[in-house]
Design a protein around this motif. Sequence first.
Motif, PDB file in Angstrom:
ATOM      1  N   GLU A 153       0.836  -1.208   0.000  1.00  0.00           N
ATOM      2  CA  GLU A 153       0.000   0.000   0.000  1.00  0.00           C
ATOM      3  C   GLU A 153       0.871   1.258   0.000  1.00  0.00           C
ATOM      4  O   GLU A 153       0.603   2.220  -0.749  1.00  0.00           O
ATOM      5  CB  GLU A 153      -0.909  -0.019   1.230  1.00  0.00           C
ATOM      6  CG  GLU A 153      -1.835   1.176   1.360  1.00  0.00           C
ATOM      7  CD  GLU A 153      -2.659   1.137   2.629  1.00  0.00           C
ATOM      8  OE1 GLU A 153      -3.098   2.216   3.076  1.00  0.00           O
ATOM      9  OE2 GLU A 153      -2.848   0.035   3.189  1.00  0.00           O
ATOM     10  N   ALA A 154       1.918   1.252   0.821  1.00  0.00           N
ATOM     11  CA  ALA A 154       2.815   2.406   0.889  1.00  0.00           C
ATOM     12  C   ALA A 154       3.573   2.587  -0.419  1.00  0.00           C
ATOM     13  O   ALA A 154       3.830   3.717  -0.854  1.00  0.00           O
ATOM     14  CB  ALA A 154       3.790   2.241   2.054  1.00  0.00           C
ATOM     15  N   LEU A 155       3.942   1.492  -1.050  1.00  0.00           N
ATOM     16  CA  LEU A 155       4.621   1.542  -2.345  1.00  0.00           C
ATOM     17  C   LEU A 155       3.744   2.242  -3.383  1.00  0.00           C
ATOM     18  O   LEU A 155       4.197   3.132  -4.109  1.00  0.00           O
ATOM     19  CB  LEU A 155       4.974   0.121  -2.790  1.00  0.00           C
ATOM     20  CG  LEU A 155       5.745  -0.118  -4.085  1.00  0.00           C
ATOM     21  CD1 LEU A 155       6.396  -1.496  -4.047  1.00  0.00           C
ATOM     22  CD2 LEU A 155       4.852  -0.044  -5.326  1.00  0.00           C
ATOM     23  N   GLU A 156       2.484   1.830  -3.455  1.00  0.00           N
ATOM     24  CA  GLU A 156       1.558   2.418  -4.435  1.00  0.00           C
ATOM     25  C   GLU A 156       1.337   3.902  -4.148  1.00  0.00           C
ATOM     26  O   GLU A 156       1.277   4.725  -5.067  1.00  0.00           O
ATOM     27  CB  GLU A 156       0.228   1.672  -4.410  1.00  0.00           C
ATOM     28  CG  GLU A 156       0.302   0.216  -4.861  1.00  0.00           C
ATOM     29  CD  GLU A 156       0.640   0.077  -6.343  1.00  0.00           C
ATOM     30  OE1 GLU A 156       0.545   1.077  -7.089  1.00  0.00           O
ATOM     31  OE2 GLU A 156       1.006  -1.034  -6.759  1.00  0.00           O
ATOM     32  N   ARG A 157       1.224   4.235  -2.869  1.00  0.00           N
ATOM     33  CA  ARG A 157       0.995   5.634  -2.508  1.00  0.00           C
ATOM     34  C   ARG A 157       2.231   6.471  -2.866  1.00  0.00           C
ATOM     35  O   ARG A 157       2.108   7.588  -3.375  1.00  0.00           O
ATOM     36  CB  ARG A 157       0.680   5.741  -1.020  1.00  0.00           C
ATOM     37  CG  ARG A 157       0.195   7.109  -0.611  1.00  0.00           C
ATOM     38  CD  ARG A 157      -0.682   7.096   0.621  1.00  0.00           C
ATOM     39  NE  ARG A 157      -0.358   6.081   1.598  1.00  0.00           N
ATOM     40  CZ  ARG A 157      -1.234   5.184   2.063  1.00  0.00           C
ATOM     41  NH1 ARG A 157      -2.488   5.182   1.636  1.00  0.00           N
ATOM     42  NH2 ARG A 157      -0.870   4.287   2.960  1.00  0.00           N
ATOM     43  N   THR A 158       3.424   5.930  -2.617  1.00  0.00           N
ATOM     44  CA  THR A 158       4.658   6.634  -2.947  1.00  0.00           C
ATOM     45  C   THR A 158       4.755   6.901  -4.447  1.00  0.00           C
ATOM     46  O   THR A 158       5.154   7.997  -4.873  1.00  0.00           O
ATOM     47  CB  THR A 158       5.874   5.823  -2.461  1.00  0.00           C
ATOM     48  OG1 THR A 158       5.875   5.785  -1.029  1.00  0.00           O
ATOM     49  CG2 THR A 158       7.185   6.435  -2.936  1.00  0.00           C
ATOM     50  N   LEU A 159       4.381   5.927  -5.265  1.00  0.00           N
ATOM     51  CA  LEU A 159       4.418   6.116  -6.715  1.00  0.00           C
ATOM     52  C   LEU A 159       3.392   7.151  -7.172  1.00  0.00           C
ATOM     53  O   LEU A 159       3.670   7.983  -8.045  1.00  0.00           O
ATOM     54  CB  LEU A 159       4.178   4.786  -7.421  1.00  0.00           C
ATOM     55  CG  LEU A 159       5.366   3.812  -7.425  1.00  0.00           C
ATOM     56  CD1 LEU A 159       4.919   2.423  -7.859  1.00  0.00           C
ATOM     57  CD2 LEU A 159       6.478   4.325  -8.330  1.00  0.00           C
ATOM     58  N   ALA A 160       2.213   7.097  -6.589  1.00  0.00           N
ATOM     59  CA  ALA A 160       1.180   8.082  -6.943  1.00  0.00           C
ATOM     60  C   ALA A 160       1.630   9.485  -6.553  1.00  0.00           C
ATOM     61  O   ALA A 160       1.428  10.447  -7.311  1.00  0.00           O
ATOM     62  CB  ALA A 160      -0.137   7.726  -6.256  1.00  0.00           C
ATOM     63  N   TRP A 161       2.227   9.613  -5.385  1.00  0.00           N
ATOM     64  CA  TRP A 161       2.732  10.910  -4.952  1.00  0.00           C
ATOM     65  C   TRP A 161       3.885  11.377  -5.842  1.00  0.00           C
ATOM     66  O   TRP A 161       4.029  12.581  -6.102  1.00  0.00           O
ATOM     67  CB  TRP A 161       3.195  10.833  -3.502  1.00  0.00           C
ATOM     68  CG  TRP A 161       2.066  10.756  -2.515  1.00  0.00           C
ATOM     69  CD1 TRP A 161       0.736  10.900  -2.760  1.00  0.00           C
ATOM     70  CD2 TRP A 161       2.188  10.511  -1.103  1.00  0.00           C
ATOM     71  NE1 TRP A 161       0.002  10.764  -1.601  1.00  0.00           N
ATOM     72  CE2 TRP A 161       0.872  10.524  -0.561  1.00  0.00           C
ATOM     73  CE3 TRP A 161       3.260  10.262  -0.249  1.00  0.00           C
ATOM     74  CZ2 TRP A 161       0.615  10.317   0.788  1.00  0.00           C
ATOM     75  CZ3 TRP A 161       3.017  10.053   1.098  1.00  0.00           C
ATOM     76  CH2 TRP A 161       1.708  10.088   1.613  1.00  0.00           C
ATOM     77  N   LEU A 162       4.711  10.439  -6.318  1.00  0.00           N
ATOM     78  CA  LEU A 162       5.799  10.799  -7.220  1.00  0.00           C
ATOM     79  C   LEU A 162       5.254  11.405  -8.512  1.00  0.00           C
ATOM     80  O   LEU A 162       5.764  12.428  -8.989  1.00  0.00           O
ATOM     81  CB  LEU A 162       6.663   9.578  -7.533  1.00  0.00           C
ATOM     82  CG  LEU A 162       7.781   9.787  -8.558  1.00  0.00           C
ATOM     83  CD1 LEU A 162       8.739  10.883  -8.132  1.00  0.00           C
ATOM     84  CD2 LEU A 162       8.537   8.468  -8.794  1.00  0.00           C
ATOM     85  N   ASP A 163       4.222  10.793  -9.073  1.00  0.00           N
ATOM     86  CA  ASP A 163       3.627  11.332 -10.297  1.00  0.00           C
ATOM     87  C   ASP A 163       3.089  12.746 -10.073  1.00  0.00           C
ATOM     88  O   ASP A 163       3.239  13.626 -10.929  1.00  0.00           O
ATOM     89  CB  ASP A 163       2.514  10.411 -10.795  1.00  0.00           C
ATOM     90  CG  ASP A 163       3.055   9.117 -11.387  1.00  0.00           C
ATOM     91  OD1 ASP A 163       4.215   9.119 -11.852  1.00  0.00           O
ATOM     92  OD2 ASP A 163       2.328   8.103 -11.396  1.00  0.00           O
ATOM     93  N   ARG A 164       2.467  12.966  -8.933  1.00  0.00           N
ATOM     94  CA  ARG A 164       1.962  14.303  -8.623  1.00  0.00           C
ATOM     95  C   ARG A 164       3.121  15.290  -8.433  1.00  0.00           C
ATOM     96  O   ARG A 164       3.024  16.462  -8.825  1.00  0.00           O
ATOM     97  CB  ARG A 164       1.084  14.243  -7.381  1.00  0.00           C
ATOM     98  CG  ARG A 164      -0.252  13.537  -7.625  1.00  0.00           C
ATOM     99  CD  ARG A 164      -0.987  13.231  -6.333  1.00  0.00           C
ATOM    100  NE  ARG A 164      -1.231  14.416  -5.522  1.00  0.00           N
ATOM    101  CZ  ARG A 164      -1.768  14.375  -4.292  1.00  0.00           C
ATOM    102  NH1 ARG A 164      -2.110  13.201  -3.754  1.00  0.00           N
ATOM    103  NH2 ARG A 164      -1.964  15.493  -3.614  1.00  0.00           N
ATOM    104  N   SER A 165       4.219  14.816  -7.862  1.00  0.00           N
ATOM    105  CA  SER A 165       5.397  15.670  -7.671  1.00  0.00           C
ATOM    106  C   SER A 165       5.991  16.072  -9.014  1.00  0.00           C
ATOM    107  O   SER A 165       6.394  17.227  -9.214  1.00  0.00           O
ATOM    108  CB  SER A 165       6.452  14.935  -6.833  1.00  0.00           C
ATOM    109  OG  SER A 165       5.951  14.601  -5.554  1.00  0.00           O
ATOM    110  N   ILE A 166       6.064  15.133  -9.938  1.00  0.00           N
ATOM    111  CA  ILE A 166       6.605  15.416 -11.270  1.00  0.00           C
ATOM    112  C   ILE A 166       5.763  16.478 -11.965  1.00  0.00           C
ATOM    113  O   ILE A 166       6.291  17.417 -12.578  1.00  0.00           O
ATOM    114  CB  ILE A 166       6.669  14.121 -12.108  1.00  0.00           C
ATOM    115  CG1 ILE A 166       7.693  13.154 -11.515  1.00  0.00           C
ATOM    116  CG2 ILE A 166       7.003  14.438 -13.566  1.00  0.00           C
ATOM    117  CD1 ILE A 166       7.659  11.762 -12.119  1.00  0.00           C
TER     118      ILE A 166
END
Length: 377
Positions: A166-179
């Motif tokens: 779950e944390a992995l998926e959230r980290t990736l989603a947050w990365l896309d928003r950061s980009i």
Amino acid sequence: MFRFEVVKSDRKARRGRLHTPRGIIETPVFMPVGTQGTVKAMIHKLLEEVGTQIILGNTYHLYLRPGVDIIKEAGGLHSFIGWQKPILTDSGGFQVFSLARERLKDGRSKVKITQDGVHFRDHLSGDHHFFTPEKVIELQEAFGSDIIMPLDECVEYPTTYAYAKEALERTLAWLDRSIRAKKRQDQVLFGIVQGAFFEDLRKESALRTAERELFGYSIGGLSVGEPREVMVEMAELVCEYLPWEKPRYLMGVGMPEDLLMAVGAGVDMFDCVAPTRMARTGTLFTSQGRINIRAERYKRDFSPPDPECNCYTCKNFSKAYLRHLFASDEISAYILNTIHNLYFYHRLMDGVRKAIEEGSFEQYKKQWLEKLSVAVG
């Protein structure tokens, strides 16, 4: 303006150069931690004299004190703190999530994680704050740091597979928003690999993070209580799936033994509070092993802390004097100890770079691991 090149390799160990507008960083590199815009018990002149190429700042702490408005008015973080070499700022995510271990008086957690971001109460006043991926990028763009990090979720050790996923998926989603949120072109963004201590999740996180084609990649969620061999195993696994031509940064890992093992796994960049924090408690790293300068045995020891060291401390002062300063609670004890420890770390990394260039890194690593295993007292 930014470029990374691997100029030599020895098995998995890499000798590189990270080109930035504020200078070239020779890698592998250790970055002293300047959490609040300063490395504790040091001034910038001393940092430069011991060989510091880049320092790390913390978004969480700088956001709380002095605040983003003050830093913007000063012309950015470099101008505010008077450091003109490169600065890396982390997202503050680790600090926020470490608050999750703490509880309010009514038993509630100080942190609430949602898909949108992280609600938390700070450690100073207890005020409520909300960090989103976009806000963290906005803060770092206001700081003007050279290398910036996205908000990620760092989980504890041990944790469940389900939560790590779950944390992995959230980290990736947050990365896309950061980009999407990033606007400045004079900064570079690293992605952060998570996945806790599950090999398939670490591989998945590394591969999916690398798909974003960022300037560099960080390995997060290690050095959180796991055995050293597990940390090294995870770092080595992740490096296998990260692009060879991009820099790799192992976050928050920094005992000398850890640096040597992780360089051998393919890591280029490190940060840790260990050399400065341990200096302030009287622990010195030397070519003859680790010593506790507070020990009674050094009361009449007039030899330098490390006879093989050329730092200002070792060239001018004895163990007896450093012990006296520490016993007397003199501020200069912290300064002199920190000068030595940071000099030791930078010279260790100088040796690492030279050994990789000469193709003798494994021998260098073995020799130093034997020395570092000694606790003189």
